[in-house]
Design a protein around this motif. Structure first.
Motif, PDB file in Angstrom:
ATOM      1  N   GLN A 191      41.341  39.689  53.982  1.00 36.42           N
ATOM      2  CA  GLN A 191      40.212  39.698  53.071  1.00 36.42           C
ATOM      3  C   GLN A 191      40.584  40.469  51.819  1.00 36.42           C
ATOM      4  OE1 GLN A 191      37.020  41.349  55.350  1.00 36.42           O
ATOM      5  NE2 GLN A 191      36.659  39.437  56.429  1.00 36.42           N
ATOM      6  N   ASP A 192      40.324  39.857  50.695  1.00 32.21           N
ATOM      7  CA  ASP A 192      40.603  40.511  49.426  1.00 32.21           C
ATOM      8  C   ASP A 192      39.351  41.255  49.000  1.00 32.21           C
ATOM      9  OD1 ASP A 192      42.126  39.376  46.326  1.00 32.21           O
ATOM     10  OD2 ASP A 192      41.417  41.332  46.962  1.00 32.21           O
ATOM     11  N   ALA A 193      39.370  42.577  49.141  1.00 34.01           N
ATOM     12  CA  ALA A 193      38.184  43.404  48.885  1.00 34.01           C
ATOM     13  C   ALA A 193      37.702  43.271  47.451  1.00 34.01           C
ATOM     14  CB  ALA A 193      38.490  44.860  49.216  1.00 34.01           C
ATOM     15  N   LEU A 194      38.623  43.196  46.496  1.00 29.14           N
ATOM     16  CA  LEU A 194      38.210  43.095  45.106  1.00 29.14           C
ATOM     17  C   LEU A 194      37.466  41.787  44.854  1.00 29.14           C
ATOM     18  CD1 LEU A 194      38.235  44.362  42.317  1.00 29.14           C
ATOM     19  CD2 LEU A 194      40.459  43.283  41.924  1.00 29.14           C
ATOM     20  N   ALA A 195      37.991  40.692  45.362  1.00 32.48           N
ATOM     21  CA  ALA A 195      37.333  39.400  45.175  1.00 32.48           C
ATOM     22  C   ALA A 195      35.977  39.370  45.867  1.00 32.48           C
ATOM     23  CB  ALA A 195      38.211  38.274  45.696  1.00 32.48           C
ATOM     24  N   GLU A 196      35.860  40.035  47.009  1.00 30.76           N
ATOM     25  CA  GLU A 196      34.597  40.038  47.740  1.00 30.76           C
ATOM     26  C   GLU A 196      33.526  40.853  47.030  1.00 30.76           C
ATOM     27  OE1 GLU A 196      35.431  41.287  51.700  1.00 30.76           O
ATOM     28  OE2 GLU A 196      36.259  39.348  52.247  1.00 30.76           O
ATOM     29  N   SER A 238      29.640  33.221  42.347  1.00 36.89           N
ATOM     30  CA  SER A 238      30.113  32.263  41.333  1.00 36.89           C
ATOM     31  C   SER A 238      31.549  32.577  40.913  1.00 36.89           C
ATOM     32  CB  SER A 238      29.196  32.270  40.116  1.00 36.89           C
ATOM     33  OG  SER A 238      29.203  33.543  39.492  1.00 36.89           O
ATOM     34  N   VAL A 239      31.884  33.859  40.783  1.00 37.54           N
ATOM     35  CA  VAL A 239      33.245  34.251  40.419  1.00 37.54           C
ATOM     36  C   VAL A 239      34.197  33.934  41.575  1.00 37.54           C
ATOM     37  CG1 VAL A 239      34.749  36.196  39.814  1.00 37.54           C
ATOM     38  CG2 VAL A 239      32.478  36.010  38.793  1.00 37.54           C
ATOM     39  N   ARG A 271      34.996  40.700  30.702  1.00 29.99           N
ATOM     40  CA  ARG A 271      33.871  40.809  29.764  1.00 29.99           C
ATOM     41  C   ARG A 271      32.550  40.954  30.515  1.00 29.99           C
ATOM     42  NH1 ARG A 271      30.538  37.092  28.139  1.00 29.99           N
ATOM     43  NH2 ARG A 271      31.811  35.356  28.845  1.00 29.99           N
ATOM     44  N   ARG A 272      32.390  40.195  31.578  1.00 31.86           N
ATOM     45  CA  ARG A 272      31.114  40.188  32.292  1.00 31.86           C
ATOM     46  C   ARG A 272      30.980  41.280  33.334  1.00 31.86           C
ATOM     47  NH1 ARG A 272      30.899  34.181  34.223  1.00 31.86           N
ATOM     48  NH2 ARG A 272      28.750  34.557  34.815  1.00 31.86           N
ATOM     49  N   TYR A 273      32.084  41.661  33.950  1.00 30.60           N
ATOM     50  CA  TYR A 273      32.000  42.584  35.090  1.00 30.60           C
ATOM     51  C   TYR A 273      32.895  43.795  34.931  1.00 30.60           C
ATOM     52  CZ  TYR A 273      30.019  38.290  36.844  1.00 30.60           C
ATOM     53  OH  TYR A 273      29.273  37.158  36.974  1.00 30.60           O
ATOM     54  N   SER A 274      33.191  44.182  33.734  1.00 33.54           N
ATOM     55  CA  SER A 274      34.079  45.295  33.396  1.00 33.54           C
ATOM     56  C   SER A 274      35.509  44.999  33.834  1.00 33.54           C
ATOM     57  CB  SER A 274      33.572  46.622  33.979  1.00 33.54           C
ATOM     58  OG  SER A 274      33.731  46.661  35.380  1.00 33.54           O
ATOM     59  N   ALA A 275      36.273  46.014  34.109  1.00 35.47           N
ATOM     60  CA  ALA A 275      37.695  45.829  34.432  1.00 35.47           C
ATOM     61  C   ALA A 275      37.876  45.088  35.741  1.00 35.47           C
ATOM     62  CB  ALA A 275      38.380  47.189  34.514  1.00 35.47           C
ATOM     63  N   GLY A 276      39.030  44.510  35.919  1.00 32.53           N
ATOM     64  CA  GLY A 276      39.343  43.855  37.180  1.00 32.53           C
ATOM     65  C   GLY A 276      39.773  42.417  37.033  1.00 32.53           C
ATOM     66  N   GLY A 277      39.622  41.819  35.845  1.00 29.61           N
ATOM     67  CA  GLY A 277      40.022  40.431  35.658  1.00 29.61           C
ATOM     68  C   GLY A 277      41.494  40.209  35.936  1.00 29.61           C
ATOM     69  N   GLY A 278      42.321  41.144  35.450  1.00 25.03           N
ATOM     70  CA  GLY A 278      43.756  41.025  35.691  1.00 25.03           C
ATOM     71  C   GLY A 278      44.133  41.340  37.124  1.00 25.03           C
ATOM     72  N   LEU A 279      43.368  42.213  37.759  1.00 25.20           N
ATOM     73  CA  LEU A 279      43.660  42.559  39.155  1.00 25.20           C
ATOM     74  C   LEU A 279      43.271  41.429  40.097  1.00 25.20           C
ATOM     75  CD1 LEU A 279      42.467  46.270  39.240  1.00 25.20           C
ATOM     76  CD2 LEU A 279      44.824  45.426  39.255  1.00 25.20           C
ATOM     77  N   ILE A 280      42.171  40.779  39.792  1.00 28.58           N
ATOM     78  CA  ILE A 280      41.681  39.740  40.689  1.00 28.58           C
ATOM     79  C   ILE A 280      42.592  38.502  40.665  1.00 28.58           C
ATOM     80  CG2 ILE A 280      40.128  38.462  39.157  1.00 28.58           C
ATOM     81  CD1 ILE A 280      38.032  38.644  41.381  1.00 28.58           C
ATOM     82  N   THR A 281      43.339  38.354  39.581  1.00 27.69           N
ATOM     83  CA  THR A 281      44.256  37.208  39.478  1.00 27.69           C
ATOM     84  C   THR A 281      45.714  37.627  39.619  1.00 27.69           C
ATOM     85  OG1 THR A 281      44.262  37.440  37.089  1.00 27.69           O
ATOM     86  CG2 THR A 281      42.696  35.852  38.027  1.00 27.69           C
ATOM     87  N   GLN A 282      45.940  38.807  40.131  1.00 34.44           N
ATOM     88  CA  GLN A 282      47.305  39.325  40.244  1.00 34.44           C
ATOM     89  C   GLN A 282      48.197  38.399  41.083  1.00 34.44           C
ATOM     90  OE1 GLN A 282      47.432  43.288  41.806  1.00 34.44           O
ATOM     91  NE2 GLN A 282      49.520  43.634  41.114  1.00 34.44           N
ATOM     92  N   HIS A 283      47.688  37.911  42.191  1.00 33.23           N
ATOM     93  CA  HIS A 283      48.490  37.027  43.043  1.00 33.23           C
ATOM     94  C   HIS A 283      48.751  35.694  42.352  1.00 33.23           C
ATOM     95  CE1 HIS A 283      49.145  34.299  46.617  1.00 33.23           C
ATOM     96  NE2 HIS A 283      50.135  35.170  46.690  1.00 33.23           N
TER      97      HIS A 283
END
Length: 148
Positions: A47-52, A57-58, A115-127
């Motif tokens: 389970q990817d905690a960040l994605a969860e 919708s994301v 933009r919508r959910y603060s930081a984490g866009g680059g982390l969520i797509t790291q894989h």
């Protein structure tokens, strides 16, 4: 016994180098890639905690990105080793397609998430980005060998 087998393999490798040795067939590479993608046999229970933590919708958009990328990556890896002119052309086209996919789909998704959910866009797509980078490295290595 296994030490002697390993020693023999290393000796053979040292004498003959990597010339014309297939480390992993393209069919096996595609199979492994499928097993390592979300929903694959190697990813069950993970389970990817960040994605969860993201809205549904994301998560749905991320799954769509993964699904699309896995299909593109599958076609890319199936062109290796590019032993025919057709496979060489396919490798080039798939490389360009992967670059366009990253620019037109992955990067905008990352920016939108940030933009919508603060930081984490680059982390969520790291894989996703690491899968793309592996393909780029393979293509560039092949290209550098072609020029020699």
């Amino acid at each position: 016994r296994s030490r002697s087998n390993l020693a023999a393999e290393l000796d053979n490798w040292a004498k003959n180098g990597q010339k014309n040795q297939t480390v992993l067939s393209s069919a096996n590479a595609v199979q492994v890639l499928g097993e390592l993608c979300p929903g694959g046999s190697m990813m069950t229970g993970r389970q990817d905690a960040l994605a969860e933590q993201c809205p549904v919708s994301v998560q749905a958009d991320l799954k769509q990105l993964y699904s699309s990328l896995c299909e593109l990556i599958r076609h890319f890896w199936s062109s290796f080793p590019p032993t025919t002119p057709q496979l060489q052309e396919k490798a080039k086209k798939m490389y360009e397609t992967l670059q366009k996919f990253q620019a037109m789909k992955v990067r905008p998704f990352e920016k939108d998430v940030e933009r919508r959910y603060s930081a984490g866009g680059g982390l969520i797509t790291q894989h996703i980005n690491s899968m793309l980078e592996a393909a780029y490295r393979k293509f560039n290595l092949w290209q550098s060998r072609q020029q020699k």
